[in-house]
Structure formats: C-alpha cells, structure tokens
Design a protein around this motif. Sequence first.
Motif, PDB file in Angstrom:
ATOM      1  N   TYR A  29      -0.909   9.466   0.561  1.00 58.12           N
ATOM      2  CA  TYR A  29       0.503   8.701   0.978  1.00 58.12           C
ATOM      3  C   TYR A  29       0.958   9.092   1.340  1.00 58.12           C
ATOM      4  CZ  TYR A  29      -3.715   5.730  -2.001  1.00 58.12           C
ATOM      5  OH  TYR A  29      -4.575   5.631  -3.203  1.00 58.12           O
ATOM      6  N   GLY A  30       1.657  10.135   1.184  1.00 53.81           N
ATOM      7  CA  GLY A  30       2.820  10.991   1.390  1.00 53.81           C
ATOM      8  C   GLY A  30       2.959  10.905   2.971  1.00 53.81           C
ATOM      9  N   VAL A  31       1.829  11.213   3.820  1.00 60.64           N
ATOM     10  CA  VAL A  31       1.547  11.571   5.003  1.00 60.64           C
ATOM     11  C   VAL A  31       1.429  10.245   5.458  1.00 60.64           C
ATOM     12  CG1 VAL A  31       0.132  12.590   7.042  1.00 60.64           C
ATOM     13  CG2 VAL A  31       0.333  14.011   5.530  1.00 60.64           C
ATOM     14  N   ALA A  45       3.206   7.691   3.794  1.00 64.37           N
ATOM     15  CA  ALA A  45       4.100   6.759   3.984  1.00 64.37           C
ATOM     16  C   ALA A  45       5.265   7.243   5.507  1.00 64.37           C
ATOM     17  CB  ALA A  45       5.001   7.052   2.914  1.00 64.37           C
ATOM     18  N   MET A  46       5.323   8.617   5.836  1.00 61.81           N
ATOM     19  CA  MET A  46       5.809   9.319   6.752  1.00 61.81           C
ATOM     20  C   MET A  46       4.968   8.647   7.755  1.00 61.81           C
ATOM     21  SD  MET A  46       8.540  11.372   5.542  1.00 61.81           S
ATOM     22  CE  MET A  46       8.179  12.699   6.502  1.00 61.81           C
ATOM     23  N   TYR A  47       4.165   8.677   8.198  1.00 61.96           N
ATOM     24  CA  TYR A  47       3.735   7.795   9.300  1.00 61.96           C
ATOM     25  C   TYR A  47       4.727   6.334   9.188  1.00 61.96           C
ATOM     26  CZ  TYR A  47       0.724   4.768  12.360  1.00 61.96           C
ATOM     27  OH  TYR A  47       0.574   4.135  13.337  1.00 61.96           O
ATOM     28  N   GLU A  48       4.806   5.831   8.680  1.00 58.79           N
ATOM     29  CA  GLU A  48       5.803   4.592   8.384  1.00 58.79           C
ATOM     30  C   GLU A  48       7.074   4.520   8.825  1.00 58.79           C
ATOM     31  OE1 GLU A  48       4.274   1.338   8.799  1.00 58.79           O
ATOM     32  OE2 GLU A  48       2.530   2.165   8.219  1.00 58.79           O
ATOM     33  N   ILE A  49       7.408   5.381   8.473  1.00 60.15           N
ATOM     34  CA  ILE A  49       9.092   6.141   8.640  1.00 60.15           C
ATOM     35  C   ILE A  49       9.201   6.534   9.653  1.00 60.15           C
ATOM     36  CG2 ILE A  49      10.937   7.100   7.930  1.00 60.15           C
ATOM     37  CD1 ILE A  49       9.297   7.493   4.837  1.00 60.15           C
ATOM     38  N   LYS A  93       9.014  -1.390   0.233  1.00 61.22           N
ATOM     39  CA  LYS A  93       7.957  -2.575  -0.487  1.00 61.22           C
ATOM     40  C   LYS A  93       7.131  -2.228   1.221  1.00 61.22           C
ATOM     41  CE  LYS A  93       7.615  -7.020  -0.945  1.00 61.22           C
ATOM     42  NZ  LYS A  93       8.418  -8.278  -0.960  1.00 61.22           N
ATOM     43  N   GLU A  94       7.869  -2.586   2.656  1.00 58.39           N
ATOM     44  CA  GLU A  94       7.145  -1.884   3.494  1.00 58.39           C
ATOM     45  C   GLU A  94       5.838  -1.297   4.149  1.00 58.39           C
ATOM     46  OE1 GLU A  94      10.761  -4.273   6.584  1.00 58.39           O
ATOM     47  OE2 GLU A  94      10.975  -1.766   6.014  1.00 58.39           O
ATOM     48  N   ILE A  95       5.791   0.129   3.065  1.00 59.33           N
ATOM     49  CA  ILE A  95       5.036   1.039   3.385  1.00 59.33           C
ATOM     50  C   ILE A  95       4.317   1.168   2.460  1.00 59.33           C
ATOM     51  CG2 ILE A  95       5.441   2.955   2.833  1.00 59.33           C
ATOM     52  CD1 ILE A  95       7.532   3.841   3.237  1.00 59.33           C
ATOM     53  N   SER A  96       4.566  -0.006   0.860  1.00 60.86           N
ATOM     54  CA  SER A  96       3.719  -0.130   0.447  1.00 60.86           C
ATOM     55  C   SER A  96       2.335  -0.905   1.100  1.00 60.86           C
ATOM     56  CB  SER A  96       4.472  -0.551  -1.439  1.00 60.86           C
ATOM     57  OG  SER A  96       3.360  -1.160  -2.158  1.00 60.86           O
ATOM     58  N   GLU A  97       3.213  -2.184   1.468  1.00 64.20           N
ATOM     59  CA  GLU A  97       1.865  -3.196   1.882  1.00 64.20           C
ATOM     60  C   GLU A  97       0.941  -3.359   3.008  1.00 64.20           C
ATOM     61  OE1 GLU A  97       5.122  -6.704   2.976  1.00 64.20           O
ATOM     62  OE2 GLU A  97       5.207  -6.406   0.432  1.00 64.20           O
ATOM     63  N   ARG A  98       1.756  -2.350   3.734  1.00 64.00           N
ATOM     64  CA  ARG A  98       1.588  -1.525   5.212  1.00 64.00           C
ATOM     65  C   ARG A  98       0.180  -0.353   4.453  1.00 64.00           C
ATOM     66  NH1 ARG A  98       6.554  -0.905   9.244  1.00 64.00           N
ATOM     67  NH2 ARG A  98       7.487  -2.112   8.988  1.00 64.00           N
ATOM     68  N   GLN A  99       0.609   0.007   3.647  1.00 64.71           N
ATOM     69  CA  GLN A  99      -0.487   1.461   3.630  1.00 64.71           C
ATOM     70  C   GLN A  99      -1.243   0.913   1.716  1.00 64.71           C
ATOM     71  OE1 GLN A  99      -1.381   3.883   5.739  1.00 64.71           O
ATOM     72  NE2 GLN A  99       0.320   3.310   7.157  1.00 64.71           N
ATOM     73  N   ASP A 100      -1.137  -0.570   1.397  1.00 60.48           N
ATOM     74  CA  ASP A 100      -1.611  -0.809   0.022  1.00 60.48           C
ATOM     75  C   ASP A 100      -1.707   0.870  -0.943  1.00 60.48           C
ATOM     76  OD1 ASP A 100      -3.077  -2.309  -1.832  1.00 60.48           O
ATOM     77  OD2 ASP A 100      -5.206  -1.712  -1.418  1.00 60.48           O
ATOM     78  N   SER A 158       1.132   1.771  -4.448  1.00 64.43           N
ATOM     79  CA  SER A 158       1.937   1.433  -5.430  1.00 64.43           C
ATOM     80  C   SER A 158       3.611   1.607  -5.224  1.00 64.43           C
ATOM     81  CB  SER A 158       1.252   1.285  -6.459  1.00 64.43           C
ATOM     82  OG  SER A 158       1.956   2.599  -7.391  1.00 64.43           O
ATOM     83  N   VAL A 159       4.071   0.856  -5.987  1.00 67.09           N
ATOM     84  CA  VAL A 159       5.712   1.086  -5.273  1.00 67.09           C
ATOM     85  C   VAL A 159       6.005   2.748  -6.145  1.00 67.09           C
ATOM     86  CG1 VAL A 159       8.180   0.147  -5.217  1.00 67.09           C
ATOM     87  CG2 VAL A 159       6.396  -1.411  -4.759  1.00 67.09           C
ATOM     88  N   ALA A 160       5.441   2.224  -6.644  1.00 59.72           N
ATOM     89  CA  ALA A 160       5.618   3.103  -7.960  1.00 59.72           C
ATOM     90  C   ALA A 160       5.216   4.317  -7.929  1.00 59.72           C
ATOM     91  CB  ALA A 160       4.904   2.487  -9.563  1.00 59.72           C
ATOM     92  N   TYR A 161       4.298   5.094  -7.140  1.00 59.81           N
ATOM     93  CA  TYR A 161       3.553   6.131  -6.733  1.00 59.81           C
ATOM     94  C   TYR A 161       4.292   6.110  -5.805  1.00 59.81           C
ATOM     95  CZ  TYR A 161       0.467   9.498  -6.194  1.00 59.81           C
ATOM     96  OH  TYR A 161      -0.652  10.944  -6.155  1.00 59.81           O
ATOM     97  N   LEU A 162       4.743   5.342  -4.761  1.00 58.78           N
ATOM     98  CA  LEU A 162       5.547   5.931  -2.964  1.00 58.78           C
ATOM     99  C   LEU A 162       6.785   6.262  -3.740  1.00 58.78           C
ATOM    100  CD1 LEU A 162       4.259   3.235  -0.974  1.00 58.78           C
ATOM    101  CD2 LEU A 162       4.679   5.337  -1.053  1.00 58.78           C
ATOM    102  N   GLU A 163       7.480   5.630  -4.565  1.00 59.80           N
ATOM    103  CA  GLU A 163       8.965   6.338  -4.885  1.00 59.80           C
ATOM    104  C   GLU A 163       8.817   7.698  -6.239  1.00 59.80           C
ATOM    105  OE1 GLU A 163       9.734   3.805  -8.455  1.00 59.80           O
ATOM    106  OE2 GLU A 163      10.869   2.254  -7.481  1.00 59.80           O
ATOM    107  N   GLN A 164       7.655   8.381  -6.683  1.00 56.71           N
ATOM    108  CA  GLN A 164       7.289   9.556  -7.044  1.00 56.71           C
ATOM    109  C   GLN A 164       7.045  10.401  -5.645  1.00 56.71           C
ATOM    110  OE1 GLN A 164       4.230  10.094  -9.578  1.00 56.71           O
ATOM    111  NE2 GLN A 164       4.492   8.114 -10.138  1.00 56.71           N
TER     112      GLN A 164
END
Length: 165
Positions: A10-12, A14-18, A30-37, A39-45
Amino acid sequence: MLRLSTKGQYGVRAMYEIARGYPETPVTIKEISERQDVSVAYLEQILNKLRKAGLIRSIKGPGGGYILNKSPENISIASILNELEGPVALTSCLDPEEGCARVDSCVTHLLWKALGEQVEAFLRTITLKNLITGDFLKVSKSQSVRVKSKSQSIKDSKAMTLLKL
C-alpha cells in the motif's frame, strides 16, 4: 513464497498516486484511498511513516494534501520499502533483530543473503517515475528476451553439433 506486507504494498501504491501529482498537485488521503481501495486509517499510518522519513510532506488547508519531497526519478522503490518494512531479510536468520545461532554452519545462509541482495539491488533501480511511465516493464521484458535468446542459441548450437555427427 516471498511476500511483502500490505504496509509495503500500500505504501508503494500511495507513493505512486502522490508521484502522479508531482510537482504542483498535492494528493489528498481520500483520493489515494479511493483510487487504491485502501482505508484512510491505514493510509494515515503509512503516510505518517513516509513523512517522518522525509519522502513526502503534507500541505494543510484547502487544496492541500501530500506531495513528494524529491522528484519521482529520485525516489526508489527500495527507499520506500526500507522505511516501511526495513531491510530485505528473506529469512529470519537474516533479520538483524532476530539473528541466527547457526550462521557459521548453515549451508543456505549465504544463498538467502545473496538472493536478498539481488532483490534489494533490483528495487533500487526502479523509481516512482518508472512506475508512472511503465519503463521497468521494458527492462524486465528485455532481460527475459535475452535469456530466451541465449537458451535458444544453446539449443541451436546443440542441434548443429548433432547434425555434424
């Protein structure tokens, strides 16, 4: 078989989206969460770890989000995974925290260590820019084509030797 944790995967992603928004468009969680399916909580960590490592920064307020601290061609997949997963350790005996009591007498220790070094070296050659453009696929395909052509030439030379007999 070898598996990367969801944190690394998920980290890779998310970094791709950024990286896709670099340099002028911050990407919201929220955009990363939606595009990569994811959860926002896990992405925050995950994004918090990557922010602390200096790979990304957050921009507050309207139009804010996450942005890379360096250009996509200067961030390797290895650097992302190292921050999220730690060094490549294919077996517990290679994990610096666990260690191995049999390291001096183990017949496979050097094998696993060499394989891990190859994996890490490959991941250092792939950057976020390569993910965006798909360039790493061309490298992988051309390498496998070279391997095929070498094996084919070996088969051809064996066939020629048999024909000469």
